[in-house]
Write an enzyme that holds these catalytic residues in place. Structure first.
Site, mmCIF file in Angstrom:
data_model
loop_
_atom_site.group_PDB
_atom_site.id
_atom_site.type_symbol
_atom_site.label_atom_id
_atom_site.label_comp_id
_atom_site.label_asym_id
_atom_site.label_seq_id
_atom_site.Cartn_x
_atom_site.Cartn_y
_atom_site.Cartn_z
ATOM 1 N N GLY A 244 5.109 -1.242 2.612
ATOM 2 C CA GLY A 244 4.289 -0.050 2.450
ATOM 3 C C GLY A 244 5.107 1.230 2.380
ATOM 4 O O GLY A 244 6.156 1.349 2.997
ATOM 5 N N HIS B 100 0.808 -1.215 0.000
ATOM 6 C CA HIS B 100 0.000 0.000 0.000
ATOM 7 C C HIS B 100 0.847 1.274 0.000
ATOM 8 O O HIS B 100 1.907 1.347 0.611
ATOM 9 C CB HIS B 100 -0.920 0.015 1.228
ATOM 10 C CG HIS B 100 -0.175 0.055 2.529
ATOM 11 N ND1 HIS B 100 0.097 1.212 3.196
ATOM 12 C CD2 HIS B 100 0.369 -0.935 3.279
ATOM 13 C CE1 HIS B 100 0.773 0.953 4.300
ATOM 14 N NE2 HIS B 100 0.953 -0.354 4.377
ATOM 15 N N ASP B 101 0.382 2.266 -0.737
ATOM 16 C CA ASP B 101 0.934 3.627 -0.738
ATOM 17 C C ASP B 101 2.363 3.712 -1.255
ATOM 18 O O ASP B 101 3.095 4.647 -0.926
ATOM 19 C CB ASP B 101 0.847 4.247 0.661
ATOM 20 C CG ASP B 101 -0.590 4.358 1.137
ATOM 21 O OD1 ASP B 101 -1.328 5.186 0.586
ATOM 22 O OD2 ASP B 101 -0.981 3.591 2.042
#
Length: 267
Positions: free
Chosen positions: A137, A119-120
């Site tokens: 992440g 994520h991200d």
């Protein structure tokens, strides 16, 4: 030219498929997904969440894009993924959604089999992740960086543009632009000479990068790194390549720096 859907594919109401998109057998495209012109999903591909796939993408079987973050502290909320044009996503790749702006991938990136983007993450243009590369992440990777197979990159690490990381590395610290790194845990070996030559860098540009690297990481220089950074910034004023390294080193980070291995350290 409209999209072509295999009879066994599921495309939920609301999904936006641009001209020439091909959705192969047993694919599932969510209601908030947008797929750019000419993209091809071969088979058994799942794209969910607020995902945008750029034009010309080639996505191979058993890829999952846009599923929620695997961060155990976060709620399984729908997030976003944006992937640029002309990317190749090979078998079994997983790209998780992020919050806010979400997970961002540039154009002409290549994700080889079973690599993972958490994520991200933020990836520039022309990034290559070899087989089974794992990004934690909030990892940031600059343009034209290449990560060798089986490498794990710690969350929040920054990897600069034109970097090459050797296979099976454990990358815990930030890797400067144009760097060559590897090992477990990863350390710097020098400038990514093969990579920059392949990108058409002149001998003069390469020589200046090597000299800047030597001054920044000279083993016989007892001064603090901040002093050496200031000296190199002044000595190479106006050099855009060296400026990338200086700006990278001066930028805030939550991770240590991936540095050359100390003399006598064989770990």
């Amino acid at each position: 030219m409209s999209a072509t859907l295999h009879p066994t594919a599921i495309v939920e109401d609301g999904a936006r498929l641009h001209d020439g998109v091909v959705i192969g057998p047993f694919c599932h495209v969510g209601a908030s997904v947008e797929i750019g012109a000419g993209a091809v999903l071969q088979s058994h591909v799942v794209i969910s969440g607020r995902s945008r796939i750029g034009a010309g993408a080639r996505i191979f079987p058993f890829v999952s894009i846009g599923t929620p973050s695997q961060d155990l502290k976060a709620a399984l909320a729908e997030g976003a993924v944006t992937i640029g044009d002309d990317c190749v996503v090979r078998e079994g790749v997983t790209i998780n959604a992020g919050v806010g702006a979400g997970t961002l991938v540039g154009a002409r990136c290549v994700f080889l089999a079973y690599s993972h983007v958490a994520h991200d993450c933020r990836l520039g243009d022309g990034v290559v992740l070899s087989n089974q590369t794992l990004l934690g992440g909030h990892v940031e990777i600059g343009d034209h960086a290449m990560i060798g197979g089986g490498t794990a990159v710690h969350q929040n690490v920054r990897v600069g543009a034109y970097v090459f990381v050797g296979g099976l590395a454990g990358v815990e610290g930030d890797v400067i632009p144009f760097g060559l790194a590897g090992g477990n845990r990863a350390h710097l070996f020098g400038v990514n000479l093969v990579g920059v030559r392949r990108r058409g860098f002149s001998n003069e540009r390469i020589a200046r990068l090597r000299e800047a690297y030597r001054r920044l990481f000279a083993r016989d220089d007892a001064r603090a790194l901040t002093e050496r950074i200031d000296e190199v910034a002044a000595a190479f004023a106006g050099d855009a390549d060296v400026a990338q390294i200086i700006d990278f080193l001066r930028a805030p980070s939550t991770r240590p720096l991936c540095a050359p291995r100390a003399r006598g350290d064989d770990a």
